[in-house]
Motif scaffolding. Sequence first.
Motif, PDB file in Angstrom:
ATOM      1  N   ARG A 179      36.711  30.716  35.281  1.00 31.32           N
ATOM      2  CA  ARG A 179      37.415  30.663  36.557  1.00 31.32           C
ATOM      3  C   ARG A 179      36.601  31.505  37.523  1.00 31.32           C
ATOM      4  O   ARG A 179      36.199  32.625  37.191  1.00 31.32           O
ATOM      5  CB  ARG A 179      38.833  31.217  36.434  1.00 31.32           C
ATOM      6  CG  ARG A 179      39.721  30.363  35.535  1.00 31.32           C
ATOM      7  CD  ARG A 179      41.138  30.876  35.537  1.00 31.32           C
ATOM      8  NE  ARG A 179      41.193  32.260  35.083  1.00 31.32           N
ATOM      9  CZ  ARG A 179      42.294  33.011  35.109  1.00 31.32           C
ATOM     10  NH1 ARG A 179      43.424  32.519  35.573  1.00 31.32           N
ATOM     11  NH2 ARG A 179      42.279  34.251  34.667  1.00 31.32           N
ATOM     12  N   VAL A 180      36.348  30.996  38.711  1.00 29.58           N
ATOM     13  CA  VAL A 180      35.454  31.668  39.646  1.00 29.58           C
ATOM     14  C   VAL A 180      36.185  31.980  40.945  1.00 29.58           C
ATOM     15  O   VAL A 180      36.842  31.115  41.526  1.00 29.58           O
ATOM     16  CB  VAL A 180      34.211  30.804  39.955  1.00 29.58           C
ATOM     17  CG1 VAL A 180      33.303  31.502  40.962  1.00 29.58           C
ATOM     18  CG2 VAL A 180      33.446  30.496  38.666  1.00 29.58           C
ATOM     19  N   ASP A 181      36.048  33.229  41.378  1.00 27.28           N
ATOM     20  CA  ASP A 181      36.527  33.661  42.682  1.00 27.28           C
ATOM     21  C   ASP A 181      35.301  33.999  43.513  1.00 27.28           C
ATOM     22  O   ASP A 181      34.297  34.471  42.971  1.00 27.28           O
ATOM     23  CB  ASP A 181      37.430  34.888  42.533  1.00 27.28           C
ATOM     24  CG  ASP A 181      38.097  35.288  43.839  1.00 27.28           C
ATOM     25  OD1 ASP A 181      38.262  34.415  44.722  1.00 27.28           O
ATOM     26  OD2 ASP A 181      38.461  36.465  43.979  1.00 27.28           O
ATOM     27  N   ARG A 230      38.054  34.428  30.967  1.00 27.16           N
ATOM     28  CA  ARG A 230      36.660  34.184  31.348  1.00 27.16           C
ATOM     29  C   ARG A 230      36.649  33.954  32.851  1.00 27.16           C
ATOM     30  O   ARG A 230      36.819  32.836  33.319  1.00 27.16           O
ATOM     31  CB  ARG A 230      36.125  32.980  30.590  1.00 27.16           C
ATOM     32  CG  ARG A 230      35.925  33.261  29.103  1.00 27.16           C
ATOM     33  CD  ARG A 230      35.683  32.006  28.289  1.00 27.16           C
ATOM     34  NE  ARG A 230      34.640  31.150  28.815  1.00 27.16           N
ATOM     35  CZ  ARG A 230      33.352  31.186  28.443  1.00 27.16           C
ATOM     36  NH1 ARG A 230      32.960  32.069  27.558  1.00 27.16           N
ATOM     37  NH2 ARG A 230      32.480  30.344  28.941  1.00 27.16           N
ATOM     38  N   THR A 231      36.485  35.050  33.590  1.00 28.04           N
ATOM     39  CA  THR A 231      36.523  34.983  35.045  1.00 28.04           C
ATOM     40  C   THR A 231      35.290  35.650  35.628  1.00 28.04           C
ATOM     41  O   THR A 231      34.720  36.559  35.030  1.00 28.04           O
ATOM     42  CB  THR A 231      37.776  35.669  35.613  1.00 28.04           C
ATOM     43  OG1 THR A 231      37.718  37.057  35.285  1.00 28.04           O
ATOM     44  CG2 THR A 231      39.046  35.048  35.064  1.00 28.04           C
ATOM     45  N   CYS A 243      35.562  40.541  34.625  1.00 25.51           N
ATOM     46  CA  CYS A 243      36.398  39.904  35.630  1.00 25.51           C
ATOM     47  C   CYS A 243      36.076  40.436  36.999  1.00 25.51           C
ATOM     48  O   CYS A 243      35.576  41.530  37.158  1.00 25.51           O
ATOM     49  CB  CYS A 243      37.871  40.140  35.334  1.00 25.51           C
ATOM     50  SG  CYS A 243      38.340  41.867  35.489  1.00 25.51           S
ATOM     51  N   GLY A 244      36.392  39.663  38.003  1.00 21.04           N
ATOM     52  CA  GLY A 244      36.271  40.097  39.373  1.00 21.04           C
ATOM     53  C   GLY A 244      37.512  40.870  39.762  1.00 21.04           C
ATOM     54  O   GLY A 244      38.524  40.816  39.112  1.00 21.04           O
ATOM     55  N   PRO A 263      42.542  36.420  43.035  1.00 16.39           N
ATOM     56  CA  PRO A 263      43.487  35.805  42.106  1.00 16.39           C
ATOM     57  C   PRO A 263      43.162  36.099  40.645  1.00 16.39           C
ATOM     58  O   PRO A 263      44.003  35.946  39.781  1.00 16.39           O
ATOM     59  CB  PRO A 263      43.371  34.306  42.404  1.00 16.39           C
ATOM     60  CG  PRO A 263      42.081  34.151  43.127  1.00 16.39           C
ATOM     61  CD  PRO A 263      41.816  35.447  43.825  1.00 16.39           C
ATOM     62  N   TYR A 264      41.927  36.558  40.366  1.00 13.51           N
ATOM     63  CA  TYR A 264      41.536  36.823  38.992  1.00 13.51           C
ATOM     64  C   TYR A 264      41.405  38.312  38.694  1.00 13.51           C
ATOM     65  O   TYR A 264      40.896  38.692  37.652  1.00 13.51           O
ATOM     66  CB  TYR A 264      40.224  36.099  38.667  1.00 13.51           C
ATOM     67  CG  TYR A 264      40.288  34.631  38.991  1.00 13.51           C
ATOM     68  CD1 TYR A 264      41.404  33.872  38.667  1.00 13.51           C
ATOM     69  CD2 TYR A 264      39.238  34.008  39.647  1.00 13.51           C
ATOM     70  CE1 TYR A 264      41.473  32.529  38.986  1.00 13.51           C
ATOM     71  CE2 TYR A 264      39.304  32.661  39.956  1.00 13.51           C
ATOM     72  CZ  TYR A 264      40.427  31.927  39.624  1.00 13.51           C
ATOM     73  OH  TYR A 264      40.485  30.604  39.935  1.00 13.51           O
TER      74      TYR A 264
END
Length: 202
Positions: free
Chosen positions: A75-77, A45-46, A26-27, A37-38
């Motif tokens: 999910r992408v940041d 799955r980020t 994750c980020g 946000p992640y």
Amino acid sequence: MARTRIALSGSALVTAAALAAGLTGCGAADMTRQSSPYADAKSSRTVTLSVQSWVGAQANVAVAQYLLEHELGYRVDTVQIDEVPAWDALSQGRVDAILEDWGHPEQEQRYIDDKGTIRRGGDLGVTGHIGWFVPTYFAEQHPDVTDWKNLNKYADEFRTAESGGKGQLLDGSPSYVTNDKALVNSLGLDYQVVFAGSEAAQ
């Protein structure tokens, strides 16, 4: 879940399959500690991608983000960070990938070879070219200006308030990889490197 942090070099669009193979985890927060946000979504799955400030890098991230979200269900940041601090953020887990890098051997040595906290994701297949350019109208009027040996002949015509009485050689951001100052000094050119601050300003 294990995390593999990667840095890709070159200037082409990355494929989602290659990116997904290297990204698990994750980020977290960006360089200013602004909350992602992640962040801390360890079971999700980020991915957090570093975005460099030039258009080509932004395009790489936009394509990778779209493919990761729409084809692979991530999910992408995204976080915009200058080139060298991005390596620090990548090593510390605040971002998961740098998709475009223009050569930072000191950072590669430190984080890839010595510490082992970053892995190479591989080349992207396109060789970037860095060069000096003059306006077309000026080159048409003075065709010999495209030979560096004739640049001093036109230094006065490229003089600006920022260049201190010398011709101005305009660069983008001070964080970009460039050898312009060393080249100007080594070639004995009557020019001063002036930084516009960004690709758009340049």
